[in-house]
Design a protein around this motif. Structure first.
Motif, PDB file in Angstrom:
ATOM      1  N   LEU A  18       0.820  -1.197   0.000  1.00 26.56           N
ATOM      2  CA  LEU A  18       0.000   0.000   0.000  1.00 26.56           C
ATOM      3  C   LEU A  18       0.866   1.264   0.000  1.00 26.56           C
ATOM      4  CD1 LEU A  18      -2.571  -1.117   2.728  1.00 26.56           C
ATOM      5  CD2 LEU A  18      -2.749  -1.387   0.243  1.00 26.56           C
ATOM      6  N   SER A  19       0.361   2.310  -0.651  1.00 28.82           N
ATOM      7  CA  SER A  19       1.062   3.589  -0.661  1.00 28.82           C
ATOM      8  C   SER A  19       0.928   4.261   0.696  1.00 28.82           C
ATOM      9  CB  SER A  19       0.480   4.505  -1.740  1.00 28.82           C
ATOM     10  OG  SER A  19       0.634   3.935  -3.027  1.00 28.82           O
ATOM     11  N   LEU A  20       1.914   5.065   1.048  1.00 29.72           N
ATOM     12  CA  LEU A  20       1.900   5.755   2.335  1.00 29.72           C
ATOM     13  C   LEU A  20       0.885   6.891   2.352  1.00 29.72           C
ATOM     14  CD1 LEU A  20       5.753   5.993   3.023  1.00 29.72           C
ATOM     15  CD2 LEU A  20       4.133   4.294   3.886  1.00 29.72           C
ATOM     16  N   ARG A  21       0.217   7.047   3.495  1.00 33.00           N
ATOM     17  CA  ARG A  21      -0.688   8.175   3.763  1.00 33.00           C
ATOM     18  C   ARG A  21      -1.670   8.426   2.608  1.00 33.00           C
ATOM     19  NH1 ARG A  21       4.290   9.214   5.430  1.00 33.00           N
ATOM     20  NH2 ARG A  21       4.842  10.331   3.530  1.00 33.00           N
ATOM     21  N   ARG A  22      -2.378   7.399   2.223  1.00 36.48           N
ATOM     22  CA  ARG A  22      -3.255   7.474   1.051  1.00 36.48           C
ATOM     23  C   ARG A  22      -4.751   7.375   1.386  1.00 36.48           C
ATOM     24  NH1 ARG A  22      -2.982   7.502  -4.294  1.00 36.48           N
ATOM     25  NH2 ARG A  22      -4.548   6.436  -5.552  1.00 36.48           N
ATOM     26  N   TYR A  23      -5.111   6.621   2.432  1.00 34.84           N
ATOM     27  CA  TYR A  23      -6.519   6.296   2.660  1.00 34.84           C
ATOM     28  C   TYR A  23      -7.063   6.928   3.941  1.00 34.84           C
ATOM     29  CZ  TYR A  23      -5.100   2.712  -0.662  1.00 34.84           C
ATOM     30  OH  TYR A  23      -4.592   2.065  -1.749  1.00 34.84           O
ATOM     31  N   ASP A  24      -8.315   7.368   3.852  1.00 37.40           N
ATOM     32  CA  ASP A  24      -9.021   7.818   5.043  1.00 37.40           C
ATOM     33  C   ASP A  24      -9.587   6.634   5.819  1.00 37.40           C
ATOM     34  OD1 ASP A  24      -8.925  10.804   4.786  1.00 37.40           O
ATOM     35  OD2 ASP A  24      -9.880  10.328   2.872  1.00 37.40           O
ATOM     36  N   VAL A  25     -10.033   5.627   5.106  1.00 37.33           N
ATOM     37  CA  VAL A  25     -10.556   4.406   5.728  1.00 37.33           C
ATOM     38  C   VAL A  25     -10.071   3.200   4.946  1.00 37.33           C
ATOM     39  CG1 VAL A  25     -12.641   3.017   6.124  1.00 37.33           C
ATOM     40  CG2 VAL A  25     -12.599   5.417   6.815  1.00 37.33           C
TER      41      VAL A  25
END
Length: 283
Positions: A184-191
């Motif tokens: 997963l990419s860093l700091r990408r998703y809110d949930v």
């Protein structure tokens, strides 16, 4: 998917007892190579947390069923090859409970999204998304864009081409991976939403995935696990190759991943004969 099966705990064995028992079995019925595979690939996933987090009681799933970590994942893949890309397939023939499940998820999620100190609404990731039942019924109405991950290509194609309808235009990416292999990419998703798929990961792979999820969160982001939880202990379901864990065992894995549990709620409205379903929010 929901399950009508429930499993009681199995006795805990020490590493030494396990090795002794397997050595005796090896002499009578197992090849040396198979014995070593079991020791190295499967038992290590449980022993890993047992050694490093002694406050969490882990229950060894017997090698009689699991036959090594690679076979565990392979059998889950084979099981879902026969599950149709439909709401009935996603719900394990309990499609009449789909709306009950979705409403429980909506009510749980709204505690953590929107407003000061809560998660934003820019982007969510649906893990083990299947055809996108949860994305369509819970996540799309809240988030601007979605990303969806599932190990079955057939499900992702059905989601994009048919099931999601106009929502498909708001999907930024589809990932066809088992979660143990998903980066997963860093700091990408809110949930990050993980429903009925944490049970298909070994303890160590689940912990590692949660560590990656934590790093992928935007400020105030939240991870939600919604899954079948055993009433006692932890045992393998050999039908779909899943591990049903007691809630305390799941919390121990979450703690080891460096996450803080924000809330825990039981899904209501399902028949008592079914395995309890719990929702856990963390960050």
């Amino acid at each position: 998917m929901p399950s009508v099966l429930d499993f009681s705990g199995t006795p805990q064995q020490s590493h030494e007892e396990w090795v002794k028992a397997m050595s005796e079995s090896r002499r009578s019925s197992m090849s040396f190579h198979f014995h070593n595979t079991l020791r190295k690939e499967f038992f290590s996933s449980y022993q890993y947390l047992k050694d490093q987090l002694p406050l969490v009681k882990l229950y060894a799933v017997t090698c009689e069923y699991i036959k090594g970590e690679k076979q565990f994942y392979y059998r889950a893949q084979k099981f879902y090859e026969d599950v149709p890309a439909s709401e009935e397939g996603m719900m394990g023939d309990f499609v009449e409970l789909s709306e009950v499940d979705l409403e429980g998820s909506r009510q749980f999620l709204k505690k953590f999204v929107g407003g000061p100190g809560k998660a934003g609404t820019k982007r969510a990731l649906d893990c083990g998304c299947g055809i996108g039942r949860v994305s369509k019924g819970v996540l799309f109405p809240i988030f601007e864009t979605m990303e969806m991950a599932d190990m079955m290509e057939e499900y992702l194609l059905h989601a994009h081409e048919e099931y999601l309808g106009d929502y498909a235009d708001r999907v930024e990416s589809y990932y066809c991976y088992n979660l143990k292999d998903l980066r997963l990419s860093l700091r990408r998703y809110d949930v990050v939403w993980i429903q009925w798929v944490a049970c298909h990961l070994t303890d160590k792979d689940l912990m590692d995935f949660l560590v990656r999820c934590k790093a992928s969160l935007r400020p105030n982001g939240v991870i939600v696990i919604k899954d079948n939880m055993a009433r006692q202990g932890c045992k393998l379901d050999p039908v779909d190759s899943s591990i049903i864990r007691h809630l305390d065992i799941m919390k121990g894995i979450i703690q080891k991943a460096g996450l803080e549990v924000l809330d825990v709620v039981k899904q209501e409205g399902f028949p008592e004969v079914m395995v309890p379903i719990w929702m856990i929010a963390m960050r």
